[in-house]
Design a protein around this motif. Structure first.
Motif, mmCIF file in Angstrom:
data_model
loop_
_atom_site.group_PDB
_atom_site.id
_atom_site.type_symbol
_atom_site.label_atom_id
_atom_site.label_comp_id
_atom_site.label_asym_id
_atom_site.label_seq_id
_atom_site.Cartn_x
_atom_site.Cartn_y
_atom_site.Cartn_z
ATOM 1 N N ASP A 123 -37.229 57.843 87.221
ATOM 2 C CA ASP A 123 -37.865 57.470 86.065
ATOM 3 C C ASP A 123 -37.349 56.170 85.285
ATOM 4 N N LYS A 124 -36.173 56.105 85.484
ATOM 5 C CA LYS A 124 -35.432 55.188 84.562
ATOM 6 C C LYS A 124 -35.033 53.847 85.416
ATOM 7 N N LEU A 125 -35.351 53.815 86.865
ATOM 8 C CA LEU A 125 -35.122 52.766 87.641
ATOM 9 C C LEU A 125 -35.772 51.505 87.369
ATOM 10 N N LYS A 126 -36.763 51.445 86.883
ATOM 11 C CA LYS A 126 -37.263 50.107 86.336
ATOM 12 C C LYS A 126 -36.493 49.402 85.054
ATOM 13 N N LEU A 127 -35.828 50.140 84.364
ATOM 14 C CA LEU A 127 -35.090 49.745 83.476
ATOM 15 C C LEU A 127 -33.432 49.295 83.635
ATOM 16 N N ILE A 128 -33.078 49.574 85.111
ATOM 17 C CA ILE A 128 -31.711 49.311 85.433
ATOM 18 C C ILE A 128 -31.605 48.121 86.183
ATOM 19 N N ASP A 129 -30.547 47.383 85.801
ATOM 20 C CA ASP A 129 -30.055 45.872 86.613
ATOM 21 C C ASP A 129 -29.334 46.579 87.982
ATOM 22 N N ILE A 130 -28.428 47.505 87.795
ATOM 23 C CA ILE A 130 -27.261 47.540 88.801
ATOM 24 C C ILE A 130 -27.070 49.000 88.875
ATOM 25 N N ALA A 131 -26.871 49.536 90.009
ATOM 26 C CA ALA A 131 -26.085 50.958 89.960
ATOM 27 C C ALA A 131 -24.767 50.877 90.267
ATOM 28 N N ILE A 132 -23.991 51.706 89.619
ATOM 29 C CA ILE A 132 -22.500 51.646 90.011
ATOM 30 C C ILE A 132 -22.525 53.110 90.571
ATOM 31 N N GLU A 133 -21.844 53.204 91.746
ATOM 32 C CA GLU A 133 -21.674 54.596 92.538
ATOM 33 C C GLU A 133 -20.425 54.772 92.746
ATOM 34 N N LEU A 134 -19.947 55.734 92.004
ATOM 35 C CA LEU A 134 -18.752 56.368 91.887
ATOM 36 C C LEU A 134 -18.388 57.250 93.071
ATOM 37 N N LEU A 135 -17.509 56.950 93.855
ATOM 38 C CA LEU A 135 -17.103 57.907 95.003
ATOM 39 C C LEU A 135 -15.494 58.180 94.703
ATOM 40 N N LYS B 96 -31.502 48.794 94.831
ATOM 41 C CA LYS B 96 -30.940 48.035 93.597
ATOM 42 C C LYS B 96 -29.620 47.649 93.697
ATOM 43 N N PRO B 97 -29.369 46.387 93.300
ATOM 44 C CA PRO B 97 -27.901 46.049 93.378
ATOM 45 C C PRO B 97 -26.941 47.171 93.175
ATOM 46 N N ARG B 98 -25.962 47.027 93.778
ATOM 47 C CA ARG B 98 -24.810 48.324 93.633
ATOM 48 C C ARG B 98 -23.564 47.649 93.746
ATOM 49 N N LEU B 99 -22.654 48.311 92.862
ATOM 50 C CA LEU B 99 -21.143 48.117 92.821
ATOM 51 C C LEU B 99 -20.676 49.570 92.982
ATOM 52 N N ILE B 100 -19.664 49.731 94.289
ATOM 53 C CA ILE B 100 -19.041 50.984 94.482
ATOM 54 C C ILE B 100 -17.659 51.019 93.842
ATOM 55 N N LEU B 101 -17.358 51.989 93.246
ATOM 56 C CA LEU B 101 -15.963 52.384 92.579
ATOM 57 C C LEU B 101 -15.355 53.611 93.410
ATOM 58 N N SER C 243 -6.873 52.279 84.810
ATOM 59 C CA SER C 243 -6.379 51.401 85.835
ATOM 60 C C SER C 243 -7.634 50.599 86.484
ATOM 61 N N ARG C 244 -7.695 49.388 86.457
ATOM 62 C CA ARG C 244 -8.744 48.210 86.912
ATOM 63 C C ARG C 244 -10.130 48.423 86.063
ATOM 64 N N VAL C 245 -10.043 49.555 85.218
ATOM 65 C CA VAL C 245 -11.782 49.753 84.730
ATOM 66 C C VAL C 245 -12.191 48.455 83.859
ATOM 67 N N ASN C 246 -11.272 47.793 83.695
ATOM 68 C CA ASN C 246 -11.828 46.238 82.695
ATOM 69 C C ASN C 246 -12.240 45.343 83.697
ATOM 70 N N GLU C 247 -12.124 45.506 85.176
ATOM 71 C CA GLU C 247 -12.773 44.606 86.016
ATOM 72 C C GLU C 247 -14.235 45.037 86.275
ATOM 73 N N ILE C 248 -14.678 46.175 85.833
ATOM 74 C CA ILE C 248 -16.004 46.460 85.988
ATOM 75 C C ILE C 248 -17.148 45.657 85.597
ATOM 76 N N PRO C 249 -16.966 45.374 84.421
ATOM 77 C CA PRO C 249 -18.149 44.304 83.585
ATOM 78 C C PRO C 249 -17.969 42.854 84.421
ATOM 79 N N VAL C 250 -16.777 42.446 84.727
ATOM 80 C CA VAL C 250 -16.725 41.166 85.442
ATOM 81 C C VAL C 250 -17.397 41.154 86.758
ATOM 82 N N LYS C 251 -17.145 42.405 87.474
ATOM 83 C CA LYS C 251 -17.910 42.437 88.687
ATOM 84 C C LYS C 251 -19.263 42.581 88.687
ATOM 85 N N VAL C 252 -19.735 43.411 87.665
ATOM 86 C CA VAL C 252 -21.404 43.488 87.324
ATOM 87 C C VAL C 252 -21.817 42.038 87.168
#
Length: 292
Positions: free
Chosen positions: A19-31, A51-56, A91-100
């Motif tokens: 339901d929220k997908l239309k509001l989302i720009d990117i998915a952050i997939e946490l593994l 949707k564009p994706r960033l894997i963590l 650790s490296r969490v501050n890189e997430i907004p930059v990568k997004v």
């Protein structure tokens, strides 16, 4: 391991995400960096619909750094950006907004070209239970917002959380899938604590863990538990049980008649594995990175 389920809150979580997908720009997939493939929900690709994706790769502090690099190379070869993080320490969490921002560069540029002030990028965090979503959310927000716990099923609902002025996060409950087609996936998730112990046989999981560790990380296991002989046949039930009994004798896990309390031994093995006391371990090898 035969586990079939689809608890009601997981069904609701899937519907809420869709339901929220239309509001989302990117998915952050946490593994989980220790089991990157097993901790990927095979339903996610269908749910996110391109949707564009960033894997963590989270809990990277517990994973073998050489294997983590191989996994990152693999995901890059599949067209997915990835970062190895540790949400517990930040650790490296501050890189997430930059990568997004990097991934969404074209969308941001289109806004600028139209004379618009780019709004905060909206990101959806998805992942299986106990992979560290709420801890990550709290790190990114810089304050305690999402409930955390070292057990699956802590997050029950959805909430929008601001990350500075540049990003908004939608945290979601962890979603497992209805049935593990490969029983090894179930065992690996149970080893890392993604499955509640009430629905597993702890001795079976510890037995599986001993086989994996004896194969991939024998020196670490030998040193931690004071073991003598490496098994010559990992499929030999007596050799693996013999290792567990040796641990029991070394740790004083005895019951009446001098027998070994294998349930207690199993708890020790899994607790110490999950806590990183056996060293930095990755329980599955990365596929070869494909060449474009």
């Amino acid at each position: 391991m035969t586990i079939q389920w689809f608890p009601g809150h997981m069904t609701r979580a899937r519907r809420q995400i869709e339901d929220k997908l239309k509001l989302i720009d990117i998915a952050i997939e946490l593994l989980d960096a220790r089991v990157p493939m097993s901790s990927r929900n095979p339903m996610v690709d269908d749910i996110l619909r391109g949707k564009p994706r960033l894997i963590l790769l989270n809990k990277a502090d517990l994973a073998d750094p050489r294997e983590t690099e191989r996994w990152m190379a693999y995901f890059t070869s599949q067209g997915c950006a990835s970062i190895a993080v540790d949400s517990s320490t930040g650790s490296r969490v501050n890189e997430i907004p930059v990568k997004v921002r990097e991934i969404l560069h074209e969308k941001i540029q289109r806004m600028l070209d139209r004379g618009m002030n780019p709004r905060a990028m909206r990101a959806l965090i998805v992942g299986i239970p106990n992979v560290g979503k709420s801890t990550l959310t709290n790190r990114l927000a810089g304050r305690h917002i999402a409930a955390t716990g070292d057990r699956p099923g802590v997050t029950k609902g959805q909430q929008w959380i601001k990350v500075g002025s540049e990003m908004e996060l939608l945290d979601t409950p962890g979603i497992l899938w209805p049935k593990f087609e490969d029983e090894l996936v179930g065992y690996k998730l149970a080893m890392t604590g993604a499955i509640k112990e009430q629905v597993i046989n702890i001795e079976d999981v510890a037995y599986f863990a001993m086989r994996v560790l004896a194969d991939r990380y024998w020196p670490d296991m030998k040193e931690r538990f004071g073991l003598e002989e490496q098994p010559t046949d990992l499929d030999d039930n007596m050799q693996i049980v013999g290792l567990m009994e040796e641990i029991g004798r070394n740790r004083g896990c005895l019951i009446s008649g001098g027998r070994i309390d294998l349930e207690k031994v199993s708890g020790i093995i899994l607790r110490e594995l999950r806590a990183g006391k056996l060293g930095r371990l990755t329980l599955e090898a990365a596929p070869p990175a494909s060449r474009s």
